[in-house]
Every structure is written in structure tokens, then in C-alpha cells.
Design a protein around this motif. Structure first.
Motif, mmCIF file in Angstrom:
data_model
loop_
_atom_site.group_PDB
_atom_site.id
_atom_site.type_symbol
_atom_site.label_atom_id
_atom_site.label_comp_id
_atom_site.label_asym_id
_atom_site.label_seq_id
_atom_site.Cartn_x
_atom_site.Cartn_y
_atom_site.Cartn_z
ATOM 1 N N LEU A 1 0.837 -1.211 0.000
ATOM 2 C CA LEU A 1 0.000 0.000 0.000
ATOM 3 C C LEU A 1 0.869 1.258 0.000
ATOM 4 N N LEU A 2 1.926 1.226 0.806
ATOM 5 C CA LEU A 2 2.825 2.385 0.868
ATOM 6 C C LEU A 2 3.533 2.591 -0.468
ATOM 7 N N ARG A 3 3.976 1.495 -1.048
ATOM 8 C CA ARG A 3 4.706 1.570 -2.311
ATOM 9 C C ARG A 3 3.827 2.157 -3.417
ATOM 10 N N HIS A 4 2.555 1.791 -3.402
ATOM 11 C CA HIS A 4 1.644 2.306 -4.426
ATOM 12 C C HIS A 4 1.013 3.641 -4.028
ATOM 13 N N GLY A 5 1.330 4.087 -2.840
ATOM 14 C CA GLY A 5 0.822 5.395 -2.399
ATOM 15 C C GLY A 5 -0.673 5.409 -2.175
ATOM 16 N N THR A 6 -1.258 4.245 -1.905
ATOM 17 C CA THR A 6 -2.721 4.178 -1.719
ATOM 18 C C THR A 6 -3.148 5.126 -0.591
ATOM 19 N N GLY A 7 -4.064 6.001 -0.917
ATOM 20 C CA GLY A 7 -4.615 6.911 0.088
ATOM 21 C C GLY A 7 -3.711 8.053 0.499
ATOM 22 N N ILE A 8 -2.465 8.044 0.042
ATOM 23 C CA ILE A 8 -1.552 9.114 0.471
ATOM 24 C C ILE A 8 -0.890 9.855 -0.693
ATOM 25 N N ARG A 9 -0.731 9.140 -1.815
ATOM 26 C CA ARG A 9 -0.199 9.811 -3.000
ATOM 27 C C ARG A 9 -1.294 9.778 -4.058
ATOM 28 N N PHE A 10 -1.348 10.819 -4.866
ATOM 29 C CA PHE A 10 -2.495 10.911 -5.786
ATOM 30 C C PHE A 10 -2.075 10.801 -7.241
ATOM 31 N N GLY B 1 4.267 18.491 -7.072
ATOM 32 C CA GLY B 1 3.940 17.221 -6.428
ATOM 33 C C GLY B 1 4.662 16.050 -7.076
ATOM 34 N N VAL B 2 4.730 16.072 -8.402
ATOM 35 C CA VAL B 2 5.407 14.974 -9.107
ATOM 36 C C VAL B 2 6.908 15.011 -8.811
ATOM 37 N N ILE B 3 7.494 16.203 -8.857
ATOM 38 C CA ILE B 3 8.945 16.315 -8.592
ATOM 39 C C ILE B 3 9.259 15.816 -7.174
ATOM 40 N N SER B 4 8.396 16.184 -6.227
ATOM 41 C CA SER B 4 8.672 15.821 -4.833
ATOM 42 C C SER B 4 8.116 14.438 -4.466
ATOM 43 N N THR B 5 7.620 13.705 -5.448
ATOM 44 C CA THR B 5 7.101 12.334 -5.310
ATOM 45 C C THR B 5 5.806 12.238 -4.496
ATOM 46 N N LEU B 6 5.133 13.362 -4.289
ATOM 47 C CA LEU B 6 3.857 13.298 -3.571
ATOM 48 C C LEU B 6 2.709 12.957 -4.514
ATOM 49 N N VAL B 7 2.959 13.134 -5.795
ATOM 50 C CA VAL B 7 1.941 12.819 -6.801
ATOM 51 C C VAL B 7 2.535 11.787 -7.765
ATOM 52 N N ASN B 8 1.796 10.730 -8.019
ATOM 53 C CA ASN B 8 2.249 9.709 -8.978
ATOM 54 C C ASN B 8 1.984 10.212 -10.393
ATOM 55 N N ARG B 9 3.005 10.233 -11.225
ATOM 56 C CA ARG B 9 2.787 10.738 -12.582
ATOM 57 C C ARG B 9 2.177 9.647 -13.471
ATOM 58 N N SER B 10 1.519 10.072 -14.547
ATOM 59 C CA SER B 10 0.920 9.106 -15.481
ATOM 60 C C SER B 10 1.920 8.717 -16.552
ATOM 61 N N ALA B 11 2.755 9.683 -16.965
ATOM 62 C CA ALA B 11 3.781 9.402 -17.978
ATOM 63 C C ALA B 11 4.870 10.460 -17.885
ATOM 64 N N GLY B 12 6.004 10.149 -18.511
ATOM 65 C CA GLY B 12 7.099 11.127 -18.541
ATOM 66 C C GLY B 12 8.225 10.785 -17.596
ATOM 67 N N GLU B 13 9.257 11.611 -17.656
ATOM 68 C CA GLU B 13 10.456 11.375 -16.840
ATOM 69 C C GLU B 13 10.838 12.628 -16.074
ATOM 70 N N VAL B 14 11.377 12.412 -14.888
ATOM 71 C CA VAL B 14 11.878 13.541 -14.099
ATOM 72 C C VAL B 14 13.299 13.211 -13.651
ATOM 73 N N GLU B 15 14.203 14.137 -13.892
ATOM 74 C CA GLU B 15 15.580 13.989 -13.397
ATOM 75 C C GLU B 15 15.887 15.162 -12.480
ATOM 76 N N VAL B 16 16.530 14.857 -11.376
ATOM 77 C CA VAL B 16 16.952 15.901 -10.448
ATOM 78 C C VAL B 16 18.469 15.813 -10.323
ATOM 79 N N PHE B 17 19.143 16.884 -10.656
ATOM 80 C CA PHE B 17 20.611 16.933 -10.690
ATOM 81 C C PHE B 17 21.176 15.743 -11.485
ATOM 82 N N GLY B 18 20.558 15.491 -12.627
ATOM 83 C CA GLY B 18 21.039 14.463 -13.542
ATOM 84 C C GLY B 18 20.686 13.041 -13.172
ATOM 85 N N ARG B 19 19.945 12.879 -12.057
ATOM 86 C CA ARG B 19 19.590 11.512 -11.635
ATOM 87 C C ARG B 19 18.106 11.272 -11.847
ATOM 88 N N ASN B 20 17.814 10.138 -12.442
ATOM 89 C CA ASN B 20 16.420 9.767 -12.644
ATOM 90 C C ASN B 20 15.751 9.520 -11.290
#
Lengths: 257, 307
Positions: free
Chosen positions: A248-257, B49-68
Motif C-alpha cells: 500500500l505504501l509503495r503504491h501510495g494508496t490513500g496518500i499519493r495521488f 507534487g510529481v517532482i517531490s514524489t507526492l503525486v504519482n505521474r501518469s507518464a514522462g520522466e523527471v531527473e533531479v541533478f542528472g539523476r532519474n
């Protein structure tokens, strides 16, 4: 992340969790102690005198392990569910999610926090029980192992509840409508030997029944269940729930959107 | 120049089928002070949100300081500090504890965490409040606390999502000074803001995002150079007003009231020429102000043309 960094992150989560429930001790530690003390007085002392013996022991001696176990289950569960959901609700969980803490460290931190509260309340209840019964521990290793494993299992269960919860109602539904009936029907107050065969079979489907009885075996040396079988069930539950929580954590269920 | 952030074809569609990002690409150089502007719902916070990993992206790539980001999640997170738009700390915790706890999540030993917490709480003017519960802080203090928290592990890249929203002018200016100094010391900063003046004052490069697509990505200087005209309001002495309107032949002049005129200076023209002509006519200017924010006008133009 280096091992030392992970250790510091883990300690930080655990300290934060312990600080949280200690800060609101009037809400977290006192109410279960009062509730269980009332159980001792009413069921153990007043009603128990009329009941006489249960499973070959004085009724008070019989219910003490079950009541300790009940407090550990309820408090391990409610600590994790309320803490994680509050952090989700306030979005302070983002503090953790943006940091490099691995998911298993986050999960283990919350579980240890839940165990800490469950065991703290369990210790208070055990001390209270000394006023009502003469407690002997027949198998200390089994007693400690089963209480630790049980608090792990219910901390993990609380975590799953928190992940899926969208409102404060959602975090009270499972304890009220699932956990409490399972505990009450798990042989805390009676021996399943008293039940008709059909209800004995139904009780065997209740995982809490195994936990309560194994814990009782640790205290009294007598149980309605096979202890090895009970440990196996506990172990399977703990591993399955831990893996489920990580997923659940890995998939961000309920916490990542 | 090395890039701090490289985003390629980034898309995000939420569960409700709202397409927040439609394949955006963006690069931010190391050491830059970068503005990401856009109206509400444009996709700024989703990008962050995508850069900081709080949002799961649907497609595409993000690199920070040259690291995927996918392959180097822990290293990436160590390099990132994020100040979100909404207050997201526990309101019942003490100010100092919030910052020290965050340091712990980054593996900083307690003594170093305390040292860093003291440093940033002092720099951001929260030292006297360090033992207070965070709920007792004012709105501006809460925002500064989030900056202190984001900086405690001293990231190389700081992302600020509308850090000065609802903050009074004095405090906003002191935050600007703090951020300018931080950027001068080498921290790359990405800023989203609704205050276009803020972006103009602070940022060297800019991207404008609207409806999930980048409609402009250039340097602030080039963007401002696109301005066709600027409007200035000049206050003059009452007696000088007729002379002022008569002698400013090369400019569009409009009388606002008996002491003020509005002068439009077209691209290539200079406000100095206005003053020169007025001085020759013997007109004294008592005060002057720019009628519209230059960037604001451009921002509106860009959004209008993207529609």
C-alpha cells in the motif's frame, strides 16, 4: 540512505509516536485503565464470585489474561489508526513522504509506536489486575512472545484501516463493528469448551480467539487451543499484513495521488 | 550549464479523469531562481507534487541533478526541499520539534539537527517562538516555519509553492531577502506565486503553465522585452498640467485629473525622454508610478493567446 541514517529516521518516528500518545495520556492511557478496572470490579469481583470456576481456575484469574490482551489489541490498533490518519488528514504525512525514509522504516516506526502504546496500556492493566487476582506466569517466554506478536498484528491492521480511511468515521467503524465483537467472542470472558460444537467451530475462525487463549496459556498453563498452531496463525497474519502494508505504501494508496 | 531539474513529456491524469499535465517538458539550471507561473488549476502544484514524489505521474520522466527520480529516489529526496502551498505540519507540536523531527527523517544526528534548527529558526525570525505550539503562530510565521523545515537538511534545490500567499508586504520583502541570499549561496530555487511582482523581482527564468501545458519558457529579461508599451502615471503641479499635455508630443498622454496625467511609453521609447521634454517645458513632476505591473500584462497576454 545509509544504515545509520535509517536508524535515526526510525528512532525519530518512534519517538514522535510515543511523544504523541504520552502528550495526550488522559485520552490514551487513562480511559482503558478505567474501563478494564471496571471489568475487574464488575465481572471479576461481583459477577465472578457467583460464577465460581472457569476452565479449572477462579473466574478472576481466568479473565485477567483476556482483559490484558483486549487492552493491548485495542490500543495498538487505535494508536496507529488515529496517528496515521491524523497525519494524513492534516497532510503532515507529507513531511515523511518527501523525505528519503524507506517505506519499511516508515511502517516499522508506526508499528513500534502502536506496540509501545499497546504494551504501555497492557502493563498498566497488569498492574491493576494485581489488586484483584494473584497472578502467576506459567510460561513467561510464550506470554511475552504472544503479546508482542499480537500488538504487531493489530498495529499493522490499524495501519491498513488508516490508509483506506477518508474520514474520522472510517477509523471508528472497524474497531466498533469488527474488532470489539471479535474480542468479546474470542474467549475473553468464557471458555469455548462451554459452547455447543457448532459455536466452538465458529470460534475457531476468529483469530483473536487464538491470541487470547495462547496468552492465557502463558499465564495459567491452560488453553482451549494448540499453542503451536496459534503461533503459526499469528506469524502468518503478521507477515501477510506487513507485506500488504508495504504494498500500500509503495503504491501510495490513500496518500499519493 | 548543468541542470537541476529536467522534466520530459510529463503527464498526469487524476482518478477523476482530470488531465492536470499534458506532456510538459521543462529544464531548470543549477543555481537558477526559477518562476513557475500560472492561474489556479493550471498544473503548478501537480508539477511540484510529481517532482517531490507526492503525486504519482501518469507518464514522462523527471531527473533531479542528472539523476532519474525512479532509479535514485533516496539521493533525489536528499537534494530536495519542499515548501507546500498549504500548512502541513502538526499544529499541536512545538515549533522546534517540527524542524528537529524533519531533520531526523533525513538521518541528521540529534546535535546537528538542533544546531540546524536553531540556525534557520533564527534566520527566519522564529527563534522567540521555538518553544510555542505551532498552532499559535500567525499565518506568516507558519509559512516561515515550513521554509525552516524544508531547509533543515540543506537541500541543493528548494521548491516553494506560493510561499508568500497571505503574507503582509513587510514580511514578504524580508522573505524575498532571505531567498535571494539563499540563492546567492548556491541553492537552486523554484517558485510558484500569484504575485507577479514577486517573480519579476526574484527570478531569472520563467515558465508559464496554463491548462496543463507550458505556454512560455524563457528568461525573465526576454519576456519583459516583449512588452510593447508601459503606462506611467505622473503627478504634476496643478498650474503645469496644460503645459504638460501640450509639450509631450511624442507620447500618448491622457489627463486623469487636475494634477495627474497618464503617459504611454512604447517599446524603444524611454521614460527619460518624457522627463526631458517636461523639464524643457518647465513642468515639475512631483511623483511617478508604473500604472500596471509589466509582468502581469504579459502574463495575461500569454494566457489569452494560449486560449
Amino acid at each position: 540512505m545509509y544504515v545509520n541514517h535509517k536508524r535515526i529516521a526510525f528512532e525519530t518516528i518512534v519517538i514522535k509516536e510515543i511523544r504523541r500518545f504520552s502528550r495526550i495520556w488522559v485520552q490514551t492511557l487513562v480511559p482503558p485503565a478505567i474501563t478494564i478496572a471496571l471489568y475487574f470490579v464488575i465481572f471479576g469481583n461481583l459477577v465472578g464470585r457467583r460464577v465460581g470456576e472457569m476452565g479449572g481456575f477462579q473466574y478472576m484469574e481466568f479473565i485477567v489474561p483476556g482483559l490484558i490482551m483486549m487492552s493491548v489489541i485495542q490500543n495498538s490498533y487505535s494508536n496507529v489508526v488515529s496517528s496515521f490518519f491524523s497525519q494524513k488528514f492534516q497532510r503532515s504525512i507529507e513531511e515523511l513522504l518527501v523525505s528519503p525514509v524507506p517505506n519499511y522504516v516508515i511502517l516499522t516506526g508506526f508499528v513500534v509506536g502502536g506496540m509501545a502504546r499497546g504494551l504501555a496500556v497492557g502493563a498498566i492493566v497488569t498492574m491493576l489486575s494485581l489488586f484483584f487476582a494473584d497472578i502467576q506466569i506459567a510460561h513467561p517466554v510464550i506470554t511475552v512472545t504472544v503479546i508482542l506478536l499480537t500488538s504487531v498484528v493489530f498495529s499493522l491492521a490499524g495501519f491498513i484501516n488508516a490508509v483506506y480511511a477518508n474520514s474520522f468515521d472510517d477509523i471508528s467503524i472497524v474497531p466498533t463493528f469488527v474488532l470489539t465483537p471479535l474480542i468479546y467472542l474470542g474467549g475473553v470472558f468464557y471458555s469455548t469448551q462451554m459452547l455447543p460444537p457448532f459455536w466452538q467451530a465458529v470460534s475457531a475462525l476468529n483469530p483473536i480467539f487464538y491470541m487470547v487463549n495462547t496468552f492465557r496459556y502463558g499465564f495459567l498453563g491452560s488453553s482451549d487451543v494448540d499453542v503451536i498452531w496459534a503461533f503459526l496463525i499469528l506469524g502468518v497474519f503478521a507477515i501477510a499484513l506487513y507485506c500488504g502494508c508495504l504494498w500500500l505504501l509503495r503504491h501510495g494508496t490513500g496518500i499519493r495521488f | 550549464m548543468k541542470t537541476a531539474i529536467s522534466i520530459k513529456n510529463l503527464s498526469k491524469t487524476y482518478d477523476n479523469q482530470f488531465e492536470a499535465l499534458k506532456g510538459i517538458s521543462l529544464e531548470v539550471e543549477q543555481g537558477d531562481f526559477f518562476a513557475l507561473l500560472g492561474p489556479n488549476g493550471a498544473g503548478k502544484s501537480t508539477t511540484i507534487g510529481v517532482i517531490s514524489t507526492l503525486v504519482n505521474r501518469s507518464a514522462g520522466e523527471v531527473e533531479v541533478f542528472g539523476r532519474n527520480v525512479d532509479n535514485h529516489i533516496y539521493e533525489t529526496k536528499l537534494d530536495l526541499g519542499v515548501v507546500p502551498q498549504e500548512v502541513n505540519f502538526n499544529l499541536f507540536e512545538r515549533v522546534e520539534d517540527i524542524v528537529i523531527t524533519q531533520a531526523g527523517y533525513y538521518g541528521l544526528p540529534r546535535t546537528l539537527a538542533k544546531e540546524r534548527s536553531d540556525k534557520y529558526l533564527r534566520q527566519l525570525g522564529l527563534w522567540d517562538k521555538r518553544r510555542d505550539r505551532s498552532r499559535s503562530l500567525s499565518g506568516g510565521m507558519k509559512r516561515r516555519l515550513m521554509i525552516a523545515r524544508a531547509l533543515v537538511h540543506e537541500p541543493r534545490l528548494l521548491i516553494l509553492d506560493e510561499p508568500t500567499a497571505g503574507v503582509d508586504i513587510e514580511l514578504r520583502r524580508s522573505m524575498w531577502d532571505f531567498l535571494i541570499e539563499l540563492n546567492r549561496q548556491g541553492t537552486t530555487i523554484i517558485l510558484t506565486t500569484h504575485y507577479l511582482e514577486e517573480a519579476e523581482q526574484l527570478c531569472r527564468n520563467i515558465a508559464i503553465i496554463d491548462n496543463g501545458t507550458i505556454v512560455e519558457n524563457t528568461s525573465m529579461k526576454s519576456l519583459l522585452a516583449e512588452i510593447d508599451s508601459q503606462v506611467f502615471v505622473l503627478d504634476v503641479l496643478k498650474a503645469d498640467l496644460p503645459k504638460a499635455t501640450r509639450f509631450l508630443k511624442d507620447f500618448d498622454v491622457r489627463t486623469l485629473d487636475d494634477q495627474s496625467i497618464e503617459v504611454t511609453v512604447r517599446r524603444g521609447g524611454s521614460i527619460n525622454a518624457v522627463f526631458f521634454q517636461l523639464e524643457n517645458a518647465g513642468v515639475a513632476v512631483t511623483s511617478m508610478r508604473n500604472k500596471t505591473n509589466r509582468l502581469e500584462q504579459l502574463f495575461i497576454n500569454k494566457l489569452t493567446s494560449s486560449e
